[in-house]
Design a protein around this motif. Structure first.
Motif, mmCIF file in Angstrom:
data_model
loop_
_atom_site.group_PDB
_atom_site.id
_atom_site.type_symbol
_atom_site.label_atom_id
_atom_site.label_comp_id
_atom_site.label_asym_id
_atom_site.label_seq_id
_atom_site.Cartn_x
_atom_site.Cartn_y
_atom_site.Cartn_z
ATOM 1 N N GLN A 170 0.768 -1.119 0.034
ATOM 2 C CA GLN A 170 -0.016 -0.026 -0.008
ATOM 3 C C GLN A 170 1.004 1.402 0.151
ATOM 4 N N GLY A 192 3.545 3.397 -4.352
ATOM 5 C CA GLY A 192 4.027 4.283 -5.625
ATOM 6 C C GLY A 192 3.540 3.683 -6.724
ATOM 7 N N LYS A 193 2.629 2.674 -6.779
ATOM 8 C CA LYS A 193 2.238 2.013 -8.131
ATOM 9 C C LYS A 193 1.500 2.627 -8.950
ATOM 10 N N SER A 194 0.290 3.565 -8.293
ATOM 11 C CA SER A 194 -0.262 4.594 -9.432
ATOM 12 C C SER A 194 0.799 5.416 -9.954
ATOM 13 N N SER A 195 1.687 5.966 -9.071
ATOM 14 C CA SER A 195 2.691 7.032 -9.478
ATOM 15 C C SER A 195 3.446 6.481 -10.694
ATOM 16 N N THR A 251 -7.677 4.720 -2.141
ATOM 17 C CA THR A 251 -7.616 4.210 -3.820
ATOM 18 C C THR A 251 -7.488 2.866 -3.954
ATOM 19 N N LYS A 295 10.548 6.049 -4.268
ATOM 20 C CA LYS A 295 10.840 6.950 -2.988
ATOM 21 C C LYS A 295 12.394 7.131 -2.550
ATOM 22 N N ASP A 347 14.347 9.182 -2.925
ATOM 23 C CA ASP A 347 14.357 10.430 -2.289
ATOM 24 C C ASP A 347 14.032 10.578 -0.717
ATOM 25 N N LEU A 348 13.280 9.590 -0.498
ATOM 26 C CA LEU A 348 12.710 9.696 1.007
ATOM 27 C C LEU A 348 13.499 8.726 1.884
ATOM 28 N N ARG A 377 6.500 11.943 -7.846
ATOM 29 C CA ARG A 377 6.177 13.207 -7.134
ATOM 30 C C ARG A 377 5.515 12.967 -5.752
#
Ligand code: GTP
Length: 606
Positions: free
Chosen positions: A43, A46-49, A66, A219, A221-222, A250
């Protein structure tokens, strides 16, 4: 990507032009031969991204709530929208002409549609729905592919969801990705422990040796300061068949600020190029690289499917051709054409009929059996003894010379005796005519059944058989007349030869001491019958069999010539369903052939 678009579009064009959208069909489906791409991951991983960045458009709702199954079959507008509703039974969202909608409006529109559809599916409960939402977007600029956004895998029960949800999601994901044509994008966020995520595990399970799985590390960057994903990206840990691709999508903040896809891509490129840990890997990182890799992979997968598609088309074409052949040719519109068709079909029937008589097909031998078996047996059964009772013989001989006494021999009496016996042969002769007639009629039935071309036209079939029967009746009547005449002819004049042979023949086997009455005994008269045995079949063959072969439909043809177009059309009154099916099959065959040509062109361009 352009090559891929053109390749897939060509294949898709072939599929959609055929009206083949992967639905249950009697014809083999081409659709299954084309790959789908499914994103799998935990969950909010970042799948949709990732899906959006591969497509280059943002349209999927992201973030909490979602967890619905979003599928996006893509079609290009040039292939039209036909059959979409048939193809996907449940809810299809259709956003036509991507190019005509500006990005903002598009995003809002699609998101709203998906959200509404989710609510419709889950009844505003925010639960996960197992009913897929199919989003079809048509644009000449996108690849015709099915992209499937699956709900996030989770290890713990989700609040507000039933307890079984963890397993339900897993089995739903599994059901999608286990299809051999599914390419799996295993999404794993780099800021969490990779070992705790099932994306790789589940895709390994179904993807055999991982040849269908692409690992995507989101992710990046995270990640916590001081940690990096270089070990994974350089294939030192969590090694997959294909190298992991790191992406920076994003953030929620970016989305809230409406940072568009282009800007996000530039920023992502800059991130990898400027971060010291990833600088050396920058050319192999990012959404654009992922899209390129996928394109390349898809291209090779699709190309490898071309022989399979070609053989599917060849098989379907052969099936169509066979059925069309079974349905027969379409009917000509003008009288000449119709007349030609009818005579051609009659000619074919005639040919089959002749084959039966000539032995190429069975049935003709029954006629020989009549001459060789039935007729002689019937002759044997004749009760000559009745004619040859002493009483009858005496009566005939005495009557023959009237009031005059016989001076030398009662010749006239013998003649009468022989004549009366010969006349009794008429019965078996007539029976032979009828037996042959019945056989000839039966062969008409068989030839009608075996004339494939007649199946198409029930009325013509009836008319041809009735014309053939009428002709056979005429032949039978003539044959009967001739055969009986033959018997009469035999009776009407007994030659000298006949008489001179009588005593000799008898003397050979008989006893000369026997009275004259005994000499012309039963077996002797039977032999006279047997003399007839040869000429009666000749007459029957001449009048019936030979004529049936020669002119069975002559009358019918003469009569046909006088018929008007309307009457001819009646003869060719095909079943409308057959007509429709032929038109449909012909159209389909043409499409298959052009699809074959298009796919061949792609194959040659390899
Ligand atoms: N900073 C950053 N944020 C990201 C990245 N990828 C995704 N996000 C954010 O993470 C959140 C979840 O992303 P989604 O793409 O919705 O993830 P998902 O897996 O589709 O989520 P569900 O479908 O809800 O399971 C969103 O707020 C994204 O903006 C990334 O690479 N970097």
């Amino acid at each position: 990507m352009e090559n891929l678009i053109s390749l897939v579009n060509k294949l898709q064009h072939a599929c959609t032009a055929l009206g083949d959208h992967g639905e249950e069909s009697t014809l083999p489906t081409l659709w299954d031969s084309l790959p789908t791409i499914a994103v799998v991951g935990g969950q909010s991983s970042g799948k949709s991204s990732v899906l959006e960045s591969v497509v280059g458009k943002d349209f999927l709702p992201r973030g909490s709530g979602t967890e619905l199954l979003q599928g996006a079959p893509w079609f290009c507008s040039s292939t039209g929208l036909m059959g979409q509703d048939n193809m996907r039974s449940s809810c299809a969202l259709r956003i036509k002409e991507l190019s005509k909608v500006n990005t903002c409006a598009f995003t809002a529109l699609v998101r709203k549609e998906i959200a509404d559809e989710t609510d419709r599916g889950t009844g505003h409960t925010k639960q996960i729905s197992t009913v897929p939402i199919y989003l079809s977007i048509y644009s000449p600029n996108v690849v015709n592919l099915t992209l499937i956004d699956l709900p996030g895998l989770t290890k713990v029960d989700i609040e507000g969801q039933p307890d079984s949800i963890v397993h339900e999601i897993e089995s739903m994901v599994r059901s999608f990705i286990e299809k051999p044509n599914c390419i799996i994008l295993a999404i794993s966020p780099a800021n969490q422990d990779l070992a705790t995520f099932d994306a790789i595990k589940i895709s390994r399970e179904v993807g055999m040796k991982g040849e269908r799985t692409f690992g995507v590390l989101t992710k990046i960057d995270l990640m916590d300061k001081g940690t990096d994903a270089v070990d994974i990206l350089e294939r030192r840990s969590y090694r997959l068949q294909y190298p992991w691709i790191g992406v920076v999508n994003r953030s929620q903040q970016d989305i809230n600020k409406n940072i568009d896809m282009m800007a996000a891509r530039i920023r992502e490129r800059e991130y990898f190029a400027s971060t010291p840990e990833y600088k050396h890997l920058a050319h192999k990182m990012g959404s654009e690289h992922l899209a390129k890799m996928l394109s390349k992979h898809l291209e090779s997968v699709i190309k490898s499917r071309i022989p399979g598609i070609q053989s599917l088309i060849a098989k379907a074409t052969a099936e169509l051709e066979t059925e069309l052949c079974r349905l027969g040719n379409p009917i000509a519109a003008d009288a000449g054409g119709k007349l030609y068709t009818i005579t051609e079909i009659c000619r074919m029937f005639d040919a089959v009929y002749k084959e039966h008589l000539d032995g190429a097909r069975s049935g003709g031998e029954k006629i020989y059996n009549v001459f060789d078996n039935h007729f002689p047996v019937a002759l044997k059964r004749l009760q000559f003894e009745k004619h040859l009772t002493m009483e009858n013989v005496k009566k005939l001989i005495t009557q023959a010379d009237g009031y005059q006494p016989h001076l030398i021999a009662p010749e006239q009496g013998y003649r009468r005796l022989i004549e009366s016996c010969l006349v009794s042969i008429k019965g078996p002769a007539e029976a032979a005519v009828e037996a042959v007639h019945a056989i000839l009629k039966e062969l008409v039935h068989r030839a009608i059944k075996e004339t494939h071309e007649l199946k198409q036209f029930p009325t013509l079939r009836v008319e041809v058989s009735s014309a053939a029967f009428k002709a056979l009746d005429r032949m039978r009547d003539r044959s009967k007349k001739n055969t009986l005449m033959l018997v009469d002819m035999e009776c009407s004049y007994l030659t000298v030869d006949f008489f001179t042979k009588l005593p000799q023949d008898v003397e050979k086997g008989g006893s000369p001491t026997h009275s004259i009455f005994d000499r012309y005994n039963d077996s002797y008269l039977r032999r006279i019958g047997i003399c007839q045995h040869g000429s009666i079949p000749k007459s029957i063959v001449y009048c019936q069999v030979r004529e049936a072969k020669r002119s069975l439909l002559d009358h019918f043809f003469m009569e046909l010539g006088a018929r008007e177009t309307k009457q001819l059309s009646k003869l060719l009154d095909e079943d409308p369903e057959v007509m429709e099916r032929r038109v449909m099959l012909t159209k389909r065959l043409e499409l298959y052939r052009s699809a074959q040509a298009e796919i061949d062109a792609v194959a040659w361009a390899k």
